[in-house]
Design a protein around this motif. Structure first.
Motif, mmCIF file in Angstrom:
data_model
loop_
_atom_site.group_PDB
_atom_site.id
_atom_site.type_symbol
_atom_site.label_atom_id
_atom_site.label_comp_id
_atom_site.label_asym_id
_atom_site.label_seq_id
_atom_site.Cartn_x
_atom_site.Cartn_y
_atom_site.Cartn_z
ATOM 1 N N SER A 138 20.785 47.959 81.079
ATOM 2 C CA SER A 138 21.530 46.759 81.456
ATOM 3 C C SER A 138 21.897 46.864 82.929
ATOM 4 N N HIS A 139 21.377 45.932 83.729
ATOM 5 C CA HIS A 139 21.577 45.983 85.178
ATOM 6 C C HIS A 139 22.403 44.786 85.648
ATOM 7 N N MET A 140 23.401 45.050 86.474
ATOM 8 C CA MET A 140 24.309 44.056 87.085
ATOM 9 C C MET A 140 24.725 42.994 86.068
ATOM 10 N N SER A 141 25.183 43.471 84.895
ATOM 11 C CA SER A 141 25.548 42.560 83.821
ATOM 12 C C SER A 141 26.931 42.908 83.273
ATOM 13 N N THR A 142 27.281 42.303 82.152
ATOM 14 C CA THR A 142 28.609 42.502 81.578
ATOM 15 C C THR A 142 28.562 42.208 80.088
ATOM 16 N N THR A 143 29.686 42.464 79.430
ATOM 17 C CA THR A 143 29.765 42.341 77.973
ATOM 18 C C THR A 143 30.160 40.951 77.496
#
Length: 292
Positions: A138-143
């Protein structure tokens, strides 16, 4: 190449030998498959991956979705203020598109890597089908938790700004946006300009971006599902990301027990060429751990 899946058609390209383990690359909001630079893809091929990149629905050469009577701008403003939102589709639909693409290709299990909105998609892909997920990056992401990964005020304004229809104006705007998102150290104006020109000439379709953003805003947080996952995972995030604050990456890594967290110094919402070799090395090491 095109795949009929989930009631739509997905445009995709592959690199490398189909006999090698498949790595599915999923990009972010409004990004066409060409946002995964061919040199980056070939670097992964050199490490033994069969790489697949594709256009999400509503962008590039994949199916465009009828938004019906949805007022996208009004719905986005309502979402940002916590009000009710009418969205033509949600992230779960885009997840089904991606698994359907792999079904079309005859790929039973795959390594998954997603950037930004693509990171959200691959997170949910792994939650839904852990038995088919070899590894998760998971790159430059969020939950999706509202207390982390939020954009700066300037980044929100960038998201909501109307895209110029004239080619040169569009390209210059994309270069300026990329410079802001990447940060002063690793901004690459030449690639930003080339990518914008390629994207405009291949398919200029700004209407889909708003609908994709709505899909993100109305989808539930993934943190409970991520906490229940037992797949090898890598989380990558730029330390100065203005669009998805690094707290989103930190929360993602916290939820994924045993995951590795790779912080990219002086990097915003981007994967600059400077870090390609490092990221490829980490993704390859992750795959090796998964195989072991």
């Amino acid at each position: 190449m095109r795949a009929a899946t989930n009631g739509i058609e997905i445009e995709y390209e592959t690199f490398g030998d189909p006999a090698d383990p498949t790595l599915l690359l999923v990009h972010g909001l409004g990004a066409q498959l060409l946002s995964w630079h061919p040199d980056f893809c070939e670097g992964l091929v050199d490490r033994g991956f069969h790489v697949v990149r594709f256009d999400n629905r509503d962008v590039g050469l994949s199916t465009k979705i009828d938004g019906g009577d949805t007022d996208v701008v009004a719905s986005m403003m309502a979402a940002f203020s916590g009000g009710p939102v009418d969205a033509p589709y949600v992230l779960a639909d885009m997840v089904a598109d991606a698994w359907g693409l792999l079904d079309h290709m005859g790929v039973e299990r795959a390594h998954l890597m997603g950037a930004s909105m693509g990171g959200m998609i691959v997170q949910q892909m792994a939650i839904d089908r852990p038995e088919r997920t070899l590894s998760l990056t998971s790159h430059m992401s969020t939950t999706g938790d509202p207390d982390v990964g939020q954009p700066s005020a300037e980044a929100v304004s960038l998201l909501l700004a109307e895209s110029p229809a004239e080619r040169e104006a569009y390209i210059e705007r994309e270069v300026a946006n990329a410079r802001f998102l990447s940060g002063p150290v690793h901004a690459d104006d030449d690639w930003a300009r080339e990518k914008a020109a390629l994207a405009y000439d291949r398919c200029f379709y700004p209407e889909g971006v708003g609908r994709q953003l709505l899909a993100v805003l109305v989808s539930p947080p993934r943190s409970p599902g991520l906490r229940g996952l037992d797949v090898p995972a890598l989380v990558v995030h730029g330390e100065i990301d203005p669009l998805i604050d690094i707290s989103g990456g930190e929360r993602t890594a916290e939820c994924l027990e045993g995951s590795e967290f790779l912080r990219l110094e002086d990097t915003g919402h981007d994967l600059p060429r400077y870090y390609w070799a490092s990221v490829i090395q980490h993704v390859t090491a992750l795959a090796s751990r998964a195989a072991g």
